[in-house]
Design an enzyme around this catalytic site. Structure first.
Site, PDB file in Angstrom:
ATOM      1  N   HIS A 146       0.840  -1.198   0.000  1.00 45.77           N
ATOM      2  CA  HIS A 146       0.000   0.000   0.000  1.00 45.77           C
ATOM      3  C   HIS A 146       0.878   1.253   0.000  1.00 45.77           C
ATOM      4  CE1 HIS A 146      -3.456   2.540   1.450  1.00 45.77           C
ATOM      5  NE2 HIS A 146      -2.462   3.198   2.033  1.00 45.77           N
ATOM      6  N   GLU A 147       1.894   1.266   0.850  1.00 39.52           N
ATOM      7  CA  GLU A 147       2.771   2.434   0.933  1.00 39.52           C
ATOM      8  C   GLU A 147       3.619   2.596  -0.327  1.00 39.52           C
ATOM      9  OE1 GLU A 147       2.051   4.400   3.140  1.00 39.52           O
ATOM     10  OE2 GLU A 147       0.950   3.088   4.496  1.00 39.52           O
ATOM     11  N   HIS A 150       1.584   4.195  -2.950  1.00 37.56           N
ATOM     12  CA  HIS A 150       1.520   5.653  -2.796  1.00 37.56           C
ATOM     13  C   HIS A 150       2.681   6.319  -3.532  1.00 37.56           C
ATOM     14  CE1 HIS A 150      -1.855   6.593  -0.278  1.00 37.56           C
ATOM     15  NE2 HIS A 150      -1.464   5.854   0.742  1.00 37.56           N
ATOM     16  N   GLU A 223      -6.236   6.814  -1.099  1.00 43.10           N
ATOM     17  CA  GLU A 223      -6.198   5.613  -0.255  1.00 43.10           C
ATOM     18  C   GLU A 223      -6.804   4.425  -0.994  1.00 43.10           C
ATOM     19  OE1 GLU A 223      -4.595   5.163   2.595  1.00 43.10           O
ATOM     20  OE2 GLU A 223      -3.910   7.218   2.253  1.00 43.10           O
TER      21      GLU A 223
END
Length: 293
Positions: A146-147, A150, A223
């Protein structure tokens, strides 16, 4: 929530300093000497608005390390098998995403993680000890994905551009309102008086608060994209869904206010329109309906 708050606070601080400096130098008085010079005011607004956002972006990584107390892991000498696994996992995910290897850091705290940095190939991924202790390796890998997503999506750059545009409108509109209030309410017919500067200050605060709704909306959309990016990098949506479900049953770790929007979990602040993160249930539902290629 911590990272975004720090980004916004730094951004506003730079804007305030620039605005005050330009007022001392008489720039505001020059622009309004013969009525409002909208072209000059727009240029001034762009300079103030984007300078704050860009400086905030450039110092985001060192500020994140400082505000969380994060310790960067040396890839050549990790402190144990867990740290070695963390570095290897982040590097593998970065390779799949087509970006340079981020720095990997650990900080003490409740379950959370964040990514930051001005450039895709010079970024930072940090994870809390609370998250490492409360999740399985597969779930932690999903959070790391997830990071990394980003970073690969260029979210910090996009946030900077959005913040710069928002700042520009805040500075511009505050001065237009200040000028007309000074003329109509305070009856000042020559230059600008105290009423102008007081009104500008109040309007910048009010407009800045309203503008934060736009930034929060973008944060929520990114997100969802980062969740989907994690599913793509992991080859399955299940690990991210399990990680989110576990986070939903835990107390989200609080990052320093300036970096909240970069974390994997956040409390959302003053109501839904100011929330940097969508509800956990909505994020899981979005993953359930996505197609993983």
């Amino acid at each position: 929530m911590k990272r975004i708050f720090l980004f916004i606070v730094t951004n506003l601080a730079v804007m305030v300093v620039l605005s005050a400096t330009l007022r001392v130098l008489g720039v505001d008085r020059y622009i309004t000497a013969q009525g409002i010079n909208f072209q000059s005011l727009l240029i001034l607004s762009v300079v103030i608005g984007f300078t704050g956002a860009i400086i905030s972006l450039l110092i985001s990584k060192p500020m994140a390390k400082w505000s969380t107390g994060a310790r960067v892991i040396d890839p050549a000498a990790p402190g144990g098998s867990r740290e070695a696994w963390l570095v290897e996992t982040v590097h593998q995910l970065a390779d799949r995403a087509g970006i340079g290897h981020p720095e990997v850091a650990i900080y003490d705290g409740s379950p959370n993680a964040f990514a930051t940095g001005a450039f895709k190939n010079d970024s930072l991924v940090a994870v809390s000890t609370g998250l490492l202790d409360s999740m399985t390796e597969e779930e932690v890998a999903a959070v790391l994905g997830h990071e990394v997503a980003h970073i690969a999506n260029g979210d910090m750059i996009t946030l900077t551009l959005i913040q710069g545009v928002v700042n520009t409108f805040v500075v511009f509109l505050a001065r237009v309102v200040g000028y007309f209030i000074d003329r109509t309410v305070f009856r000042n017919e020559r230059g600008v008086g105290a009423g102008y500067f007081i009104t500008v200050l109040v309007c910048e605060i009010i407009f800045g608060l309203l503008a934060s709704i736009i930034v929060a909306w973008f944060s929520r959309q990114r997100e969802y994209r980062a969740d989907a990016g994690s599913a793509q990098l992991m080859g399955s949506r299940e690990p991210m869904m399990r990680a989110l479900a576990r986070l939903g049953g835990l107390e989200p770790g609080e990052l320093p206010k300036s970096f909240e929007a970069s974390g994997i979990a956040g409390k959302g602040g003053l109501g839904a329109i100011f929330a940097s993160h969508p509800p956990i249930q909505a994020r899981i539902a979005a993953l359930q309906h996505m197609r993983v290629v």
